[in-house]
Design a protein around this motif. Structure first.
Motif, PDB file in Angstrom:
ATOM      1  N   ALA A 160      94.475  77.229 111.598  1.00  0.00           N
ATOM      2  CA  ALA A 160      93.500  76.145 111.515  1.00  0.00           C
ATOM      3  C   ALA A 160      93.327  75.496 112.887  1.00  0.00           C
ATOM      4  N   ALA A 161      92.077  75.373 113.334  1.00  0.00           N
ATOM      5  CA  ALA A 161      91.798  74.739 114.618  1.00  0.00           C
ATOM      6  C   ALA A 161      91.858  73.223 114.523  1.00  0.00           C
ATOM      7  N   ASP A 162      91.515  72.678 113.345  1.00  0.00           N
ATOM      8  CA  ASP A 162      91.511  71.226 113.178  1.00  0.00           C
ATOM      9  C   ASP A 162      91.546  70.903 111.690  1.00  0.00           C
ATOM     10  N   PRO A 163      92.337  69.905 111.271  1.00  0.00           N
ATOM     11  CA  PRO A 163      92.363  69.543 109.842  1.00  0.00           C
ATOM     12  C   PRO A 163      91.003  69.130 109.305  1.00  0.00           C
ATOM     13  N   GLY A 164      90.130  68.575 110.166  1.00  0.00           N
ATOM     14  CA  GLY A 164      88.815  68.139 109.733  1.00  0.00           C
ATOM     15  C   GLY A 164      87.888  69.271 109.334  1.00  0.00           C
ATOM     16  N   ASP A 165      88.276  70.518 109.588  1.00  0.00           N
ATOM     17  CA  ASP A 165      87.467  71.664 109.180  1.00  0.00           C
ATOM     18  C   ASP A 165      87.623  71.999 107.705  1.00  0.00           C
ATOM     19  N   TYR A 166      88.494  71.279 107.006  1.00  0.00           N
ATOM     20  CA  TYR A 166      88.820  71.636 105.625  1.00  0.00           C
ATOM     21  C   TYR A 166      88.695  70.428 104.708  1.00  0.00           C
ATOM     22  N   ASP A 167      88.303  70.689 103.478  1.00  0.00           N
ATOM     23  CA  ASP A 167      88.226  69.678 102.425  1.00  0.00           C
ATOM     24  C   ASP A 167      89.110  70.095 101.262  1.00  0.00           C
ATOM     25  N   VAL A 168      89.493  69.117 100.448  1.00  0.00           N
ATOM     26  CA  VAL A 168      90.147  69.381  99.170  1.00  0.00           C
ATOM     27  C   VAL A 168      89.081  69.275  98.085  1.00  0.00           C
ATOM     28  N   PRO A 169      88.901  70.290  97.252  1.00  0.00           N
ATOM     29  CA  PRO A 169      87.814  70.271  96.254  1.00  0.00           C
ATOM     30  C   PRO A 169      88.108  69.357  95.072  1.00  0.00           C
ATOM     31  N   VAL A 170      88.169  68.062  95.346  1.00  0.00           N
ATOM     32  CA  VAL A 170      88.345  67.041  94.315  1.00  0.00           C
ATOM     33  C   VAL A 170      87.367  65.912  94.602  1.00  0.00           C
ATOM     34  N   GLY A 171      87.134  65.055  93.624  1.00  0.00           N
ATOM     35  CA  GLY A 171      86.309  63.882  93.838  1.00  0.00           C
ATOM     36  C   GLY A 171      84.834  64.135  93.633  1.00  0.00           C
ATOM     37  N   ALA A 172      84.055  63.081  93.866  1.00  0.00           N
ATOM     38  CA  ALA A 172      82.618  63.114  93.585  1.00  0.00           C
ATOM     39  C   ALA A 172      81.884  64.148  94.428  1.00  0.00           C
ATOM     40  N   ALA A 173      82.313  64.352  95.687  1.00  0.00           N
ATOM     41  CA  ALA A 173      81.601  65.267  96.571  1.00  0.00           C
ATOM     42  C   ALA A 173      81.631  66.702  96.063  1.00  0.00           C
ATOM     43  N   HIS A 174      82.624  67.038  95.248  1.00  0.00           N
ATOM     44  CA  HIS A 174      82.754  68.413  94.758  1.00  0.00           C
ATOM     45  C   HIS A 174      82.629  68.507  93.243  1.00  0.00           C
ATOM     46  N   ARG A 175      82.177  67.438  92.611  1.00  0.00           N
ATOM     47  CA  ARG A 175      82.083  67.450  91.154  1.00  0.00           C
ATOM     48  C   ARG A 175      81.104  68.509  90.660  1.00  0.00           C
ATOM     49  N   GLY A 176      80.064  68.770  91.445  1.00  0.00           N
ATOM     50  CA  GLY A 176      79.080  69.761  91.019  1.00  0.00           C
ATOM     51  C   GLY A 176      79.674  71.143  90.804  1.00  0.00           C
ATOM     52  N   LEU A 177      80.727  71.485  91.548  1.00  0.00           N
ATOM     53  CA  LEU A 177      81.364  72.785  91.375  1.00  0.00           C
ATOM     54  C   LEU A 177      81.975  72.927  89.987  1.00  0.00           C
ATOM     55  N   THR A 178      82.499  71.835  89.463  1.00  0.00           N
ATOM     56  CA  THR A 178      83.141  71.887  88.147  1.00  0.00           C
ATOM     57  C   THR A 178      82.129  71.963  87.015  1.00  0.00           C
ATOM     58  N   GLU A 179      80.856  71.652  87.309  1.00  0.00           N
ATOM     59  CA  GLU A 179      79.831  71.600  86.274  1.00  0.00           C
ATOM     60  C   GLU A 179      79.000  72.875  86.189  1.00  0.00           C
ATOM     61  N   LEU A 180      79.238  73.817  87.095  1.00  0.00           N
ATOM     62  CA  LEU A 180      78.456  75.049  87.092  1.00  0.00           C
ATOM     63  C   LEU A 180      78.845  75.929  85.910  1.00  0.00           C
ATOM     64  N   ALA A 181      77.843  76.476  85.247  1.00  0.00           N
ATOM     65  CA  ALA A 181      78.079  77.317  84.082  1.00  0.00           C
ATOM     66  C   ALA A 181      78.692  78.649  84.507  1.00  0.00           C
ATOM     67  N   PRO A 182      79.474  79.291  83.624  1.00  0.00           N
ATOM     68  CA  PRO A 182      80.086  80.581  83.971  1.00  0.00           C
ATOM     69  C   PRO A 182      79.083  81.620  84.455  1.00  0.00           C
ATOM     70  N   ARG A 183      77.855  81.587  83.921  1.00  0.00           N
ATOM     71  CA  ARG A 183      76.855  82.585  84.342  1.00  0.00           C
ATOM     72  C   ARG A 183      76.413  82.376  85.780  1.00  0.00           C
ATOM     73  N   ASP A 184      76.665  81.196  86.341  1.00  0.00           N
ATOM     74  CA  ASP A 184      76.205  80.876  87.694  1.00  0.00           C
ATOM     75  C   ASP A 184      77.325  80.949  88.731  1.00  0.00           C
ATOM     76  N   ARG A 185      78.494  81.456  88.388  1.00  0.00           N
ATOM     77  CA  ARG A 185      79.598  81.460  89.344  1.00  0.00           C
ATOM     78  C   ARG A 185      80.361  82.778  89.293  1.00  0.00           C
ATOM     79  N   LEU A 186      81.132  83.013  90.370  1.00  0.00           N
ATOM     80  CA  LEU A 186      82.054  84.136  90.468  1.00  0.00           C
ATOM     81  C   LEU A 186      83.455  83.581  90.662  1.00  0.00           C
ATOM     82  N   GLY A 187      84.449  84.352  90.263  1.00  0.00           N
ATOM     83  CA  GLY A 187      85.820  83.903  90.420  1.00  0.00           C
ATOM     84  C   GLY A 187      86.193  82.869  89.382  1.00  0.00           C
ATOM     85  N   GLY A 188      87.393  82.304  89.562  1.00  0.00           N
ATOM     86  CA  GLY A 188      87.893  81.333  88.612  1.00  0.00           C
ATOM     87  C   GLY A 188      87.124  80.031  88.654  1.00  0.00           C
TER      88      GLY A 188
END
Length: 410
Positions: free
Chosen positions: A185-213
């Motif tokens: 990693a070049a800098d910690p600021g290059d990474y996010d933790v997928p939690v909170g409001a900024a990433h809530r949309g990922l949890t709402e995507l239907a199975p037909r619209d995503r790959l992986g877990g």
């Protein structure tokens, strides 16, 4: 305590479950490979030539109680993930909690997740399919979901790494080998933790619209038995490839095979693997196992690392843990830079914030920065891998077109 007297040849012994086993260190002490003369719970039959210890198991450092002799001091160790234990709330409780999207705001779970941090120089890994490996050899850059090597060093076999796949195949393709990209990693600021409001949309995507877990929103990998903190690159952006990044293979016996090493000045991958391991590349489409060097081509970069030396600005490279320097072919010109920043291009399209990956004949290849059901529907973006959604857009349709620089603190 039971002592198994045979040795693995290096004199290292690890106490696990009250038994002392000969062992080999993995990932600078993040995990250990244990060897046994007799079958034991969790051990696999994996005989090696010349060894009297045919049983083997991989364990994380947090599962062992003693290491003899202690590992020699080296570079700064990664911060371990800390799990507060209670008589009524042990490891199993925390692991089960991590799999419940409704528990994303639980204080105990949040404290555990916050203990897994990235520092400059942290080794990061991304598990790849054969198709993804071919893409990285040809010029792809680190992006999307990834993990600290320290947290997943004990997951070494294709069956164990299945929970870390992002391509949606579940490991069916290339099932006898796992491919991995490893970089610092070049800098910690290059990474996010997928939690909170900024990433809530990922949890709402239907199975037909995503790959992986599914993305749980807790910051942990969906798994019935693992507690693995996951990260995403900031805005799902590509990151400049650091010097000496490696492409690895883990065959069924758990051995680590270095396939390629990234040569930043030559913009290509140098083959490191010997003839006895080249069969591991047979499943990789469009790649000859006998090719010594694979250039990444002249494809325009979606992101660039720049730095300052004297009064000029130059393309730079992260050469960690040493630092940042001017990207130059000759050693004498590889000056350390006094400032560094990551440069990328951002646009808005149909109300969705996007990254520009490349431009071709007036068309832009875009990646959604904040995927959610509305953005996917409005843009028609297709899921390329877990969390990564891309589409083509005419350059005349985008708005708020800007080049931004994200500075690194040196």
């Amino acid at each position: 305590m039971t002592l198994i007297p045979q040795t693995s040849g290096n004199g290292l012994h690890v106490t696990y479950g009250g038994t002392v086993y000969p062992a080999e260190e993995i990932a600078r002490g993040a995990a250990y490979e244990l060897f046994g003369a007799e079958e034991a719970p969790g051990f696999e039959w994996a005989p090696r030539p010349g060894s009297t210890l045919p049983w083997r198991r991989f364990v994380h450092v947090t599962e062992v109680t003693a290491v003899q002799p202690a590992a020699a001091p080296g570079e700064e160790a990664e911060a371990p993930m800390l799990v507060p234990l209670h008589r009524e709330r042990g490891w199993s409780y925390v692991q089960q909690l991590s799999q419940q999207p409704a528990a994303a705001g639980d204080p105990t779970l949040a404290a555990v997740r916050a203990s897994a941090v990235i520092r400059r120089g942290t080794r990061m890994v991304k598990v790849l399919s054969a198709r993804q490996l071919a893409g990285y050899v040809r010029g792809w850059l680190p992006h999307g979901f990834c993990y600290r090597e320290h947290d997943v060093a004990h997951l070494r076999t294709p069956s164990a790494t299945r929970v870390l796949r992002t391509d949606g195949t579940g490991g069916a393709e290339g099932g006898d080998v796992t491919y991995v990209l490893r970089w610092r990693a070049a800098d910690p600021g290059d990474y996010d933790v997928p939690v909170g409001a900024a990433h809530r949309g990922l949890t709402e995507l239907a199975p037909r619209d995503r790959l992986g877990g599914a993305v749980l929103g807790t910051g942990f990998v969906p798994s019935s038995g693992q507690l693995v903190p996951e990260f995403v690159t900031r805005d799902f952006a590509d990151l400049p490839m650091p010097a000496n990044a490696t492409l690895l293979a883990y065959p069924a016996d758990g051995a680590e095979v270095v396939l390629y090493s990234y040569q930043a000045e030559q913009r290509g991958w140098l083959r490191m693997v010997g003839p006895q391991w080249r069969h591991l590349l047979a499943a990789v489409p469009g790649l000859s196992p006998d090719q010594e060097y694979v250039p990444t081509g002249e494809t325009p970069r979606s992101t660039q690392l720049v730095g300052g030396y004297a009064d000029g600005e130059y393309e730079a490279v992260a050469d960690l843990p040493g630092g940042f320097r001017v990207l130059a072919m000759t050693r004498a010109a590889r000056y350390p830079v006094h400032w560094a920043a990551r440069r990328l291009r951002l646009v808005d399209w149909r109300g969705a914030p996007c990254l520009v990956l490349r431009e071709e004949s007036g068309w832009l290849r875009l990646r959604l920065r904040r995927p959610d059901p509305d953005a996917v529907a409005q843009t028609g973006a297709q899921c390329q891998e877990r969390g990564v959604y891309e589409a083509w857009a005419h350059a005349g349709e985008v708005t708020d077109d800007q080049v931004v620089e994200l500075p690194y603190a040196l």
